[in-house]
Each structure stands twice: as structure tokens, then as C-alpha cells.
Scaffold this motif. Structure first.
Motif, PDB file in Angstrom:
ATOM      1  N   ALA A 172     -78.733 -13.950 -17.115  1.00  0.00           N
ATOM      2  CA  ALA A 172     -78.971 -15.018 -15.669  1.00  0.00           C
ATOM      3  C   ALA A 172     -79.218 -16.237 -17.690  1.00  0.00           C
ATOM      4  N   LEU A 173     -80.411 -15.852 -18.062  1.00  0.00           N
ATOM      5  CA  LEU A 173     -81.141 -17.587 -19.189  1.00  0.00           C
ATOM      6  C   LEU A 173     -79.325 -16.668 -20.062  1.00  0.00           C
ATOM      7  N   ARG A 174     -78.364 -16.402 -20.116  1.00  0.00           N
ATOM      8  CA  ARG A 174     -77.344 -15.935 -21.615  1.00  0.00           C
ATOM      9  C   ARG A 174     -76.297 -16.829 -20.496  1.00  0.00           C
ATOM     10  N   ILE A 175     -75.791 -17.208 -19.259  1.00  0.00           N
ATOM     11  CA  ILE A 175     -74.551 -17.442 -18.001  1.00  0.00           C
ATOM     12  C   ILE A 175     -75.554 -19.302 -18.738  1.00  0.00           C
ATOM     13  N   PHE A 176     -76.102 -19.248 -18.280  1.00  0.00           N
ATOM     14  CA  PHE A 176     -77.129 -20.262 -17.891  1.00  0.00           C
ATOM     15  C   PHE A 176     -76.804 -21.044 -18.866  1.00  0.00           C
ATOM     16  N   ASN A 177     -77.547 -20.491 -20.554  1.00  0.00           N
ATOM     17  CA  ASN A 177     -77.062 -21.168 -21.496  1.00  0.00           C
ATOM     18  C   ASN A 177     -77.855 -22.719 -21.581  1.00  0.00           C
ATOM     19  N   GLY A 178     -78.782 -22.743 -21.471  1.00  0.00           N
ATOM     20  CA  GLY A 178     -79.461 -23.896 -22.173  1.00  0.00           C
ATOM     21  C   GLY A 178     -79.217 -24.635 -20.217  1.00  0.00           C
ATOM     22  N   ARG A 179     -78.258 -24.933 -19.945  1.00  0.00           N
ATOM     23  CA  ARG A 179     -78.734 -26.360 -18.394  1.00  0.00           C
ATOM     24  C   ARG A 179     -79.135 -26.334 -17.814  1.00  0.00           C
ATOM     25  N   GLY A 180     -79.921 -27.022 -17.330  1.00  0.00           N
ATOM     26  CA  GLY A 180     -80.706 -26.699 -16.585  1.00  0.00           C
ATOM     27  C   GLY A 180     -82.552 -25.859 -16.306  1.00  0.00           C
ATOM     28  N   ILE A 181     -82.464 -25.696 -18.395  1.00  0.00           N
ATOM     29  CA  ILE A 181     -83.117 -24.303 -18.223  1.00  0.00           C
ATOM     30  C   ILE A 181     -83.327 -24.021 -19.773  1.00  0.00           C
ATOM     31  N   ALA A 182     -84.583 -23.379 -19.781  1.00  0.00           N
ATOM     32  CA  ALA A 182     -85.739 -22.934 -20.959  1.00  0.00           C
ATOM     33  C   ALA A 182     -84.653 -22.622 -21.768  1.00  0.00           C
ATOM     34  N   ARG A 183     -83.786 -22.302 -23.082  1.00  0.00           N
ATOM     35  CA  ARG A 183     -82.777 -21.773 -23.643  1.00  0.00           C
ATOM     36  C   ARG A 183     -83.705 -20.383 -24.060  1.00  0.00           C
ATOM     37  N   LEU A 184     -82.538 -19.258 -24.604  1.00  0.00           N
ATOM     38  CA  LEU A 184     -83.235 -18.321 -24.562  1.00  0.00           C
ATOM     39  C   LEU A 184     -82.865 -17.913 -26.098  1.00  0.00           C
ATOM     40  N   LEU A 185     -83.902 -17.478 -27.149  1.00  0.00           N
ATOM     41  CA  LEU A 185     -83.231 -17.719 -28.719  1.00  0.00           C
ATOM     42  C   LEU A 185     -83.482 -16.713 -29.219  1.00  0.00           C
ATOM     43  N   GLU A 186     -84.235 -15.500 -29.057  1.00  0.00           N
ATOM     44  CA  GLU A 186     -84.181 -14.388 -29.188  1.00  0.00           C
ATOM     45  C   GLU A 186     -84.054 -13.234 -28.196  1.00  0.00           C
TER      46      GLU A 186
ATOM     47  N   ILE B 197     -86.393 -33.556  -7.752  1.00  0.00           N
ATOM     48  CA  ILE B 197     -86.053 -32.888  -8.919  1.00  0.00           C
ATOM     49  C   ILE B 197     -85.836 -31.921  -9.298  1.00  0.00           C
ATOM     50  N   LEU B 198     -86.235 -30.509  -7.942  1.00  0.00           N
ATOM     51  CA  LEU B 198     -85.677 -29.535  -7.500  1.00  0.00           C
ATOM     52  C   LEU B 198     -84.493 -29.368  -6.679  1.00  0.00           C
ATOM     53  N   ALA B 199     -83.394 -30.640  -6.693  1.00  0.00           N
ATOM     54  CA  ALA B 199     -82.066 -30.674  -6.650  1.00  0.00           C
ATOM     55  C   ALA B 199     -81.528 -30.411  -7.087  1.00  0.00           C
ATOM     56  N   ALA B 200     -81.506 -32.011  -8.115  1.00  0.00           N
ATOM     57  CA  ALA B 200     -81.152 -31.655  -9.417  1.00  0.00           C
ATOM     58  C   ALA B 200     -80.991 -30.655 -10.601  1.00  0.00           C
ATOM     59  N   ILE B 201     -82.161 -30.067 -10.180  1.00  0.00           N
ATOM     60  CA  ILE B 201     -82.020 -28.618 -11.469  1.00  0.00           C
ATOM     61  C   ILE B 201     -81.349 -27.263 -10.486  1.00  0.00           C
ATOM     62  N   MET B 202     -80.084 -27.541  -9.591  1.00  0.00           N
ATOM     63  CA  MET B 202     -80.591 -26.475  -8.811  1.00  0.00           C
ATOM     64  C   MET B 202     -78.697 -26.863  -8.754  1.00  0.00           C
TER      65      MET B 202
ATOM     66  N   ALA C 165     -89.732 -31.839 -19.676  1.00  0.00           N
ATOM     67  CA  ALA C 165     -89.628 -31.198 -21.637  1.00  0.00           C
ATOM     68  C   ALA C 165     -88.564 -32.684 -21.901  1.00  0.00           C
ATOM     69  N   GLN C 166     -89.902 -33.678 -22.530  1.00  0.00           N
ATOM     70  CA  GLN C 166     -89.680 -34.686 -22.403  1.00  0.00           C
ATOM     71  C   GLN C 166     -89.486 -35.910 -21.778  1.00  0.00           C
ATOM     72  N   ASP C 167     -88.135 -36.617 -21.882  1.00  0.00           N
ATOM     73  CA  ASP C 167     -87.872 -36.966 -19.976  1.00  0.00           C
ATOM     74  C   ASP C 167     -87.057 -36.505 -19.425  1.00  0.00           C
ATOM     75  N   THR C 168     -86.816 -35.153 -19.030  1.00  0.00           N
ATOM     76  CA  THR C 168     -86.013 -34.687 -17.896  1.00  0.00           C
ATOM     77  C   THR C 168     -86.999 -33.452 -18.253  1.00  0.00           C
ATOM     78  N   TRP C 169     -86.611 -32.580 -16.725  1.00  0.00           N
ATOM     79  CA  TRP C 169     -87.192 -31.103 -16.138  1.00  0.00           C
ATOM     80  C   TRP C 169     -86.425 -30.497 -16.191  1.00  0.00           C
ATOM     81  N   LEU C 170     -86.464 -29.280 -17.029  1.00  0.00           N
ATOM     82  CA  LEU C 170     -85.838 -28.310 -16.878  1.00  0.00           C
ATOM     83  C   LEU C 170     -87.009 -26.791 -15.957  1.00  0.00           C
ATOM     84  N   ALA C 171     -85.750 -26.474 -16.017  1.00  0.00           N
ATOM     85  CA  ALA C 171     -86.535 -24.504 -14.867  1.00  0.00           C
ATOM     86  C   ALA C 171     -86.754 -23.889 -16.611  1.00  0.00           C
ATOM     87  N   ILE C 172     -87.618 -22.926 -15.671  1.00  0.00           N
ATOM     88  CA  ILE C 172     -87.958 -21.579 -16.626  1.00  0.00           C
ATOM     89  C   ILE C 172     -88.026 -20.153 -15.426  1.00  0.00           C
TER      90      ILE C 172
END
Length: 308
Positions: free
Chosen positions: A83-97, A130-135, A209-216
Motif C-alpha cells: 500500500a505504501l508503494r502504491i500511495f507513494n507519499g500522496r496523503g501519507i508518509a513516504r517509505l524510504l527503505e 482533515i480525515l475526509a481530505a486525506i481519504m 507534517a509542517q502545515d499539512t496532515w498526513l496518514a501513517i
């Protein structure tokens, strides 16, 4: 080895058994040292509010703040990683390793990292927006071929409830269980589209995350997008159970999510009720009695009475 939070120790022993959990706790220090060397990390003490995973902040050699997350017991790691790979940092914390075999991943660290639960109940309407926007940011059309669990499959958990109690209901209100089982079936069958969802999008899994909100912490689930709203109707636990006007709050969440996501109120309410019952059963089945399954059933009861 950093001190492990007492609540985490108790939780893991409660869920996986004392012997298995203690054996993992003994292996954990050397495993963390291996990860630190492999990815050139300075590991910091773990977070206090842990459940199924060991999660700790760390700093890379170049000064980048990151998060290390691992659990030998996790049966959701593969789906979360996909899922992290498909979401690819959009609306969610990025996978690094990551190391899929050893069930460990390195993630973008969100700062300041304030949890969305901090807005409840005083700014609950803002939190719900915020929940709805991230969805809307996260959802993707379901891959044609995938191994993600489906919403319909998750609904089968309630059949296990009936089997566990020899065809009965145990401490669960029969009316709520029957309605939840029916909702899982009818709402899944009437879904207009099948999407890849976060699977556990609630107030503890959204950080500032700074001035926005992201999922984990995505689970990775495929099915009706309406399923995603369900976790918001019994969270943030336990604080939501202390809200004096809980019925009013849940009614407003139904109306607000309906408007902001463009879904019928009946569908929002239905997924909320169905997920409350399923999660209460999951808590009971996994011996997570400290999570207050009866409190979650209280939310289901409120939703069942709600006039929409």
C-alpha cells in the motif's frame, strides 16, 4: 537497549502470549543494532504509545529524521508495504527503505508529528474535514491483481463471532451483530467502485507534517470506499467515550462525511456501525480487553438509533 514502554510490554504479552513476546523482546536489541548499521542510523528511544509494532525515531547519517518500524509478529507487513508503494507519499508518509523478509521499514518522519486526536472534541469538525481530505488523496483504483484483503473478507470475521459462541452471540447484542453482518454484505455488494484503501484511517494514524496532515500505518484493504469512514466512529479511543454529547457528535460526523465525500448518509452510518461491531469483536477475539470493546459497542448502539 532502550527502555520499552510498560504498556507495550503488557499489550504484546496479552495478544501474542508471554513466552513468544518475551523471546522477541530479547532478540530485539541485536536486531535494532543490525538495522542501525545497515542504514547508518542513530536510534532514539521508542515512542510511548506503541501497540503491534516497535516504532522509534532515528536520524540518518546525513541528518535526515526518519522512523524505524518493525514487528516479528506482524501478518500485515506485506500489505502495508504494498500500500505504501502504491500511495507513494500522496496523503501519507513516504517509505524510504524496507526489508520485507525481516519485516522492518524506514519511513519519513512527520514533524511536529502532532496526532489528529489532539483536536477532539474541541475541534472535531476540523478533524473530520482533515480525515475526509486525506481519504480523497489516498484512494486509488484497486489493482487488477493483488493480495490485499477485501472488505467483504473482513466482514466474515463476524461469522467467526457466531461460531466462537456456538451459534450464539456471547456478550454481544444480537441485533447489532445481525445488522453489522447484513451491512457488510449489502454495502459491499452495492459498491459502485472498488478502491485501495488505507484500512485503518482514524485519529491516531494522522499526524501533522509542517502545515499539512498526513496518514501513517496503512493496512491496505480493497473494497467500497465507504468502508474507510468506519474507524472514525469509535475513535479516538478512549477519549471519545468521555464526550458528554457523543450522540450529537457522531450524528454530525455522519452528516459532514456524507457532504464532504459525496456519499449517502445511510452508507456512512452503516459502515460506521458495521466497523464498530467488527472491531469490538476483534478486540475480544485477540484478548485486547483493555481496548474497551464494550465502549466501541456503545458507539455502534448510538449509530443504530441514529435517524438520518
Amino acid at each position: 537497549m532502550f527502555h520499552l514502554p510498560e504498556d507495550f510490554l503488557h499489550f504484546m504479552r496479552e495478544v501474542y502470549g508471554t513466552e513468544a513476546a518475551n523471546a522477541w523482546f530479547q532478540r530485539l536489541p541485536s536486531f535494532l543494532e543490525e538495522c542501525a548499521e545497515r542504514w547508518q542510523l542513530t536510534l532514539l528511544p521508542p515512542f510511548e504509545n506503541l501497540s503491534f509494532h516497535y516504532v522509534a525515531p532515528a536520524i540518518r547519517a546525513d541528518g535526515t529524521p526518519v522512523i524505524l518500524k518493525t514487528s516479528e509478529f506482524s501478518d500485515e507487513f506485506e500489505h502495508a508495504l504494498a500500500a505504501l508503494r502504491i500511495f507513494n507519499g500522496r496523503g501519507i508518509a513516504r517509505l524510504l527503505e524496507c526489508d520485507e523478509k525481516k519485516k522492518v521499514m524506514l519511513l519519513e518522519r512527520l514533524q511536529p508529528g502532532t496526532m489528529l486526536e489532539s483536536l477532539v472534541p474541541e475541534q472535531d469538525a476540523q478533524a473530520t474535514s482533515i480525515l475526509a481530505a486525506i481519504m480523497r488523496q489516498l484512494w486509488r483504483p484497486a489493482p487488477k491483481e493483488h493480495s490485499f484483503p477485501t472488505v467483504a473478507q473482513l466482514g466474515q470475521d463476524l461469522r467467526q463471532l457466531r461460531a466462537h459462541y456456538a451459534g450464539g452471540y456471547g456478550p454481544f447484542p444480537p441485533r447489532l451483530v445481525d445488522e453489522a453482518m447484513d451491512l457488510f454484505a449489502t454495502l459491499s455488494a452495492s459498491a459502485q467502485e472498488s478502491m485501495l484503501l488505507h484500512g485503518d484511517l482514524q485519529h491516531y494514524n494522522i499526524l501533522q507534517a509542517q502545515d499539512t496532515w498526513l496518514a501513517i500505518d496503512p493496512k491496505g484493504v480493497v473494497g467500497d470506499p465507504g468502508y474507510e469512514v468506519g474507524a472514525s466512529f469509535f475513535n479516538p479511543l478512549p477519549r471519545i467515550l468521555l464526550v458528554p454529547n457523543l450522540e450529537q457528535m457522531l450524528a454530525r460526523r455522519v452528516a459532514q462525511l456524507s457532504e464532504e465525500l459525496g456519499m449517502e448518509r445511510a452508507r456512512i452510518r452503516g459502515w460506521g456501525l458495521a466497523q464498530c461491531v467488527r472491531n469490538a469483536w476483534s478486540m475480544m477475539a485477540n484478548n485486547q480487553l483493555s481496548q474497551n470493546p464494550q465502549g466501541v459497542l456503545r458507539c455502534a448502539e448510538i449509530l443504530s438509533r441514529l435517524t438520518i
